[in-house]
Design a protein around this motif. Sequence first.
Motif, PDB file in Angstrom:
ATOM      1  N   GLY A 177       1.001  -1.111  -0.084  1.00 49.63           N
ATOM      2  CA  GLY A 177       0.066   0.029  -0.042  1.00 49.63           C
ATOM      3  C   GLY A 177       0.845   1.375  -0.083  1.00 49.63           C
ATOM      4  O   GLY A 177       2.245   1.242   0.081  1.00 49.63           O
ATOM      5  N   SER A 178       0.185   2.412  -0.085  1.00 48.66           N
ATOM      6  CA  SER A 178       0.876   3.652  -0.148  1.00 48.66           C
ATOM      7  C   SER A 178       0.254   4.502   1.071  1.00 48.66           C
ATOM      8  O   SER A 178      -0.925   4.775   1.426  1.00 48.66           O
ATOM      9  N   ALA A 179       1.156   5.454   1.403  1.00 50.20           N
ATOM     10  CA  ALA A 179       0.924   6.461   2.679  1.00 50.20           C
ATOM     11  C   ALA A 179       0.321   7.685   1.719  1.00 50.20           C
ATOM     12  O   ALA A 179      -0.271   8.654   2.583  1.00 50.20           O
ATOM     13  N   LEU A 194      -5.782   7.191  -2.114  1.00 51.56           N
ATOM     14  CA  LEU A 194      -5.110   6.718  -0.794  1.00 51.56           C
ATOM     15  C   LEU A 194      -6.130   6.135  -0.256  1.00 51.56           C
ATOM     16  O   LEU A 194      -6.175   5.145   0.577  1.00 51.56           O
ATOM     17  N   GLU A 195      -7.648   6.538  -0.333  1.00 51.36           N
ATOM     18  CA  GLU A 195      -8.768   5.900   0.120  1.00 51.36           C
ATOM     19  C   GLU A 195      -9.322   4.499  -0.506  1.00 51.36           C
ATOM     20  O   GLU A 195      -9.359   3.471   0.027  1.00 51.36           O
ATOM     21  N   MET A 231      -9.664  -2.210  -2.469  1.00 42.32           N
ATOM     22  CA  MET A 231      -8.965  -2.866  -3.348  1.00 42.32           C
ATOM     23  C   MET A 231      -8.289  -4.100  -2.625  1.00 42.32           C
ATOM     24  O   MET A 231      -8.461  -5.498  -3.032  1.00 42.32           O
ATOM     25  N   PHE A 232      -7.797  -3.566  -1.520  1.00 41.53           N
ATOM     26  CA  PHE A 232      -6.795  -4.833  -0.851  1.00 41.53           C
ATOM     27  C   PHE A 232      -7.750  -5.683   0.073  1.00 41.53           C
ATOM     28  O   PHE A 232      -7.430  -7.020   0.508  1.00 41.53           O
ATOM     29  N   ALA A 233      -9.125  -5.364   0.751  1.00 40.33           N
ATOM     30  CA  ALA A 233      -9.768  -5.828   1.325  1.00 40.33           C
ATOM     31  C   ALA A 233     -10.200  -7.519   0.938  1.00 40.33           C
ATOM     32  O   ALA A 233     -10.025  -8.145   1.709  1.00 40.33           O
ATOM     33  N   ARG A 249      -5.168   1.136   9.348  1.00 44.69           N
ATOM     34  CA  ARG A 249      -5.906   0.575   8.341  1.00 44.69           C
ATOM     35  C   ARG A 249      -5.857  -0.804   7.528  1.00 44.69           C
ATOM     36  O   ARG A 249      -6.537  -1.589   7.515  1.00 44.69           O
ATOM     37  N   LEU A 250      -4.559  -0.714   7.052  1.00 48.47           N
ATOM     38  CA  LEU A 250      -3.949  -2.012   6.718  1.00 48.47           C
ATOM     39  C   LEU A 250      -3.857  -3.194   7.776  1.00 48.47           C
ATOM     40  O   LEU A 250      -4.051  -4.419   7.517  1.00 48.47           O
TER      41      LEU A 250
END
Length: 320
Positions: A116-118, A131-132, A137-139, A179-180
């Motif tokens: 992911g990206s900050a 960013l949001e 996508m990852f969930a 969140r990750l």
Amino acid sequence: MTTAGSAGYGTYRLDGLPARVTIHEVGPRDGLQNEAAIVPVEVKAEFVTRLARAGLTRIETTSFVHPKWVPQLADAAELLDRLEPAPGVRYPVLVPNERGLDRALERGVAEIAIFGSATETFARRNLNQGLESQFAMFAPVVERALRHGLKVRAYLSMCFGDPWEGAVPVEQVVRAGARLLDLGCFELSLGDTIGVGTPGHVAALLDGFAAAGVGPDRLAVHFHDTYGQALANTLTALTKGVTVVDASAGGLGGCPYAESATGNLATEDLVWMLDGLGVETGVDLMSLVETSVWLADRLGRPSASRVVRALGPADAGGSD
């Protein structure tokens, strides 16, 4: 009290350091992904095997990214098929999306990582997400991986600075990282993608995570040595309780999506420092140096690691 530390020069402990550090070796994936010339799959397989023999127990092997984006890793499936896993060694792979997860599951992978990206700009450039929206996508990737019994690690890039946005607020990094972890990832690796971090910044970021209820036992650090700060930043992280450090044999690596990102912290340089501090890693330094000399010869250039250059043959990795 001193013992035989770095290459026999003695061990001198500092207060506040962990007794043991786990090295998450990223050379085969993050280290080689930016190589312009395709490295033969048999060389990659031998590289991974040698790293395991040197005592590394977490070796990030490849990525199931589309070959169009990272041609160097187009042989991911073949590489995994060639490996003969060593007892007690973990071989995680990076997956960018659900298709990547499909391919990992087909190959019986036991551990994956997401990236992911900050920052907004890097998320757009690297993930084609905001960013949001990256979390949406990852969930499903994390949820399905966990359902299949896989361990999931998360990387968070641009934690200390972004080449397009400049300074990145600590609070923004903490929110993205938390969140990750909330998705179900067991560990979050904080990436200094362009190597601009300094020890005070590292301390502030780790304090920010602590204030948010995320302790060092769930964090790892991933430093690039662009400005020569990687070891200093690592030592600071260790004093804050972090016990997992990403590193790349021979100092290989960069980031194909950020031109200002230079090589990773060299595993040999890290082991030299930790040996001298009396911090256990389970890694045989000379075996690791020999591995990086061997790979440098095949890449046709000297290793970026200062320890490899100091302990290896003077002509290692020269041009053919």
